[in-house]
Design a protein around this motif. Structure first.
Motif, short mmCIF file in Angstrom:
data_model
loop_
_atom_site.label_atom_id
_atom_site.label_comp_id
_atom_site.label_asym_id
_atom_site.label_seq_id
_atom_site.Cartn_x
_atom_site.Cartn_y
_atom_site.Cartn_z
N TYR A 35 0.83 -1.18 0.08
CA TYR A 35 0.00 0.07 -0.01
C TYR A 35 0.77 1.15 -0.15
O TYR A 35 1.83 1.38 0.73
CB TYR A 35 -0.77 0.10 1.22
CG TYR A 35 -2.27 -1.04 1.19
CD1 TYR A 35 -3.10 -0.77 0.26
CD2 TYR A 35 -1.77 -1.99 2.20
CE1 TYR A 35 -4.09 -1.77 0.33
CE2 TYR A 35 -3.05 -2.99 2.32
CZ TYR A 35 -3.99 -2.66 1.34
OH TYR A 35 -5.17 -3.70 1.48
N ILE A 36 0.75 2.20 -0.80
CA ILE A 36 1.32 3.42 -0.71
C ILE A 36 0.57 4.58 -0.50
O ILE A 36 0.88 5.66 -0.21
CB ILE A 36 2.10 3.55 -2.19
CG1 ILE A 36 1.30 3.67 -3.49
CG2 ILE A 36 3.11 2.64 -2.20
CD1 ILE A 36 1.77 4.19 -4.72
N ALA A 37 -0.77 4.69 -0.56
CA ALA A 37 -1.60 5.61 -0.33
C ALA A 37 -3.23 5.14 -0.02
O ALA A 37 -3.60 4.16 -0.59
CB ALA A 37 -1.89 6.69 -1.41
N MET A 38 -3.56 5.80 1.18
CA MET A 38 -4.80 5.33 1.44
C MET A 38 -5.58 6.41 2.42
O MET A 38 -5.03 7.02 3.01
CB MET A 38 -4.78 3.95 2.16
CG MET A 38 -5.94 3.49 3.03
SD MET A 38 -5.71 1.93 3.74
CE MET A 38 -4.59 0.88 2.84
N GLY A 39 -6.84 6.75 1.87
CA GLY A 39 -7.83 7.62 2.74
C GLY A 39 -8.75 8.34 2.06
O GLY A 39 -8.89 8.16 0.74
N ALA A 40 -9.26 9.38 2.52
CA ALA A 40 -10.10 10.41 1.76
C ALA A 40 -9.43 11.40 1.11
O ALA A 40 -8.55 12.25 1.76
CB ALA A 40 -10.89 10.91 2.98
N PRO A 41 -9.59 11.39 -0.32
CA PRO A 41 -8.68 12.17 -1.08
C PRO A 41 -9.39 13.89 -0.97
O PRO A 41 -10.31 13.98 -0.72
CB PRO A 41 -8.96 11.73 -2.28
CG PRO A 41 -9.89 11.25 -2.66
CD PRO A 41 -10.37 10.49 -1.03
N GLU A 42 -8.29 14.62 -1.07
CA GLU A 42 -8.86 16.19 -1.04
C GLU A 42 -9.11 16.37 -2.52
O GLU A 42 -8.08 16.53 -3.41
CB GLU A 42 -7.84 17.19 -0.53
CG GLU A 42 -8.05 18.55 -0.54
CD GLU A 42 -6.80 19.49 -0.29
OE1 GLU A 42 -7.08 20.66 -0.62
OE2 GLU A 42 -5.66 18.85 0.09
N LEU A 43 -10.50 16.98 -2.82
CA LEU A 43 -10.61 17.40 -4.07
C LEU A 43 -10.16 18.88 -4.34
O LEU A 43 -10.47 19.87 -3.57
CB LEU A 43 -12.30 17.18 -4.20
CG LEU A 43 -12.85 17.82 -5.31
CD1 LEU A 43 -12.46 16.99 -6.72
CD2 LEU A 43 -14.31 18.12 -5.53
N ILE A 44 -9.40 18.88 -5.29
CA ILE A 44 -8.60 20.26 -5.71
C ILE A 44 -9.26 20.65 -6.69
O ILE A 44 -9.42 22.02 -7.05
CB ILE A 44 -7.22 19.96 -5.79
CG1 ILE A 44 -6.40 19.62 -4.66
CG2 ILE A 44 -6.45 21.37 -6.47
CD1 ILE A 44 -5.10 19.15 -4.78
N GLU A 45 -9.84 20.03 -7.68
CA GLU A 45 -10.50 20.39 -8.78
C GLU A 45 -11.62 19.48 -9.40
O GLU A 45 -11.22 18.16 -9.27
CB GLU A 45 -9.48 20.73 -9.89
CG GLU A 45 -10.30 21.47 -11.23
CD GLU A 45 -9.19 21.90 -12.27
OE1 GLU A 45 -9.69 21.92 -13.47
OE2 GLU A 45 -8.29 22.29 -12.14
N GLY A 46 -12.65 19.89 -9.85
CA GLY A 46 -13.55 18.84 -10.34
C GLY A 46 -14.87 19.02 -9.52
O GLY A 46 -15.10 19.75 -8.84
N GLN A 47 -15.93 18.02 -9.95
CA GLN A 47 -17.10 18.05 -9.44
C GLN A 47 -17.37 17.13 -7.77
O GLN A 47 -17.96 17.36 -7.33
CB GLN A 47 -18.19 17.45 -10.13
CG GLN A 47 -18.33 18.36 -11.32
CD GLN A 47 -18.56 20.00 -11.19
OE1 GLN A 47 -19.51 19.83 -10.52
NE2 GLN A 47 -17.94 20.79 -11.74
N SER A 48 -16.57 15.98 -7.82
CA SER A 48 -16.63 14.96 -6.69
C SER A 48 -15.23 14.26 -6.74
O SER A 48 -14.59 14.21 -7.50
CB SER A 48 -17.98 14.12 -6.89
OG SER A 48 -17.88 13.35 -8.02
N ALA A 49 -15.21 13.58 -5.42
CA ALA A 49 -14.00 12.89 -5.07
C ALA A 49 -14.57 11.60 -4.48
O ALA A 49 -15.83 11.80 -3.78
CB ALA A 49 -13.04 13.52 -4.28
N PRO A 50 -14.12 10.20 -4.83
CA PRO A 50 -14.44 9.17 -4.15
C PRO A 50 -14.49 9.42 -2.43
O PRO A 50 -13.42 10.32 -2.24
CB PRO A 50 -13.80 7.98 -4.43
CG PRO A 50 -12.48 8.81 -4.93
CD PRO A 50 -12.88 10.07 -5.41
N LYS A 51 -15.16 8.71 -1.63
CA LYS A 51 -15.15 8.64 -0.20
C LYS A 51 -13.46 8.53 0.40
O LYS A 51 -13.05 8.64 1.21
CB LYS A 51 -16.19 7.92 0.35
CG LYS A 51 -17.57 8.67 0.14
CD LYS A 51 -17.90 9.93 1.01
CE LYS A 51 -19.30 10.36 0.77
NZ LYS A 51 -19.44 11.67 1.01
N SER A 52 -13.29 7.37 -0.34
CA SER A 52 -11.98 6.63 -0.16
C SER A 52 -11.12 6.46 -1.24
O SER A 52 -11.59 5.94 -2.55
CB SER A 52 -12.15 5.46 0.83
OG SER A 52 -11.02 5.02 1.03
#
Length: 100
Positions: A35-52
């Motif tokens: 695993y190299i990344a895991m969690g709630a992403p920060e939306l920087i641009e766009g309409q939506s981000a996944p929860k995880s």
């Protein structure tokens, strides 16, 4: 060349999904992934981000497919059924920096 398994997830049943994560974590290691990344992403641009978002690195795409297609993972995948919505992607890493 490394490969990356990227999972976008919206989990609705964390209790059942926890059983999945407990079963899958040792399999990731067994098949050469990390695993190299895991969690709630920060939306920087766009309409939506996944929860995880989860990203795992593999020695190559064959190793990722060996994990994904294994009987051990087929057993573990049953714990994920009905727990949420998932988009699962595999992409090869770059052999060199694109602008070189």
């Amino acid at each position: 060349m490394s490969a990356y398994l990227i999972i976008q997830a919206t989990v609705h049943n964390w209790e059942k999904f926890t059983l999945y994560t407990q079963a899958v974590t040792p399999l990731i290691k067994k098949f050469g992934g990390v695993y190299i990344a895991m969690g709630a992403p920060e939306l920087i641009e766009g309409q939506s981000a996944p929860k995880s978002l989860v990203i795992s690195q593999w020695p190559n795409s064959q190793a990722a497919h060996a994990f994904w297609d294994s009987p051990e993972y087929a057993d573990a995948r049953k714990y994920r059924e009905g727990t949420g919505e998932f988009n699962i992607m595999l992409i090869d890493g770059l052999s060199q920096t694109p602008l070189e």
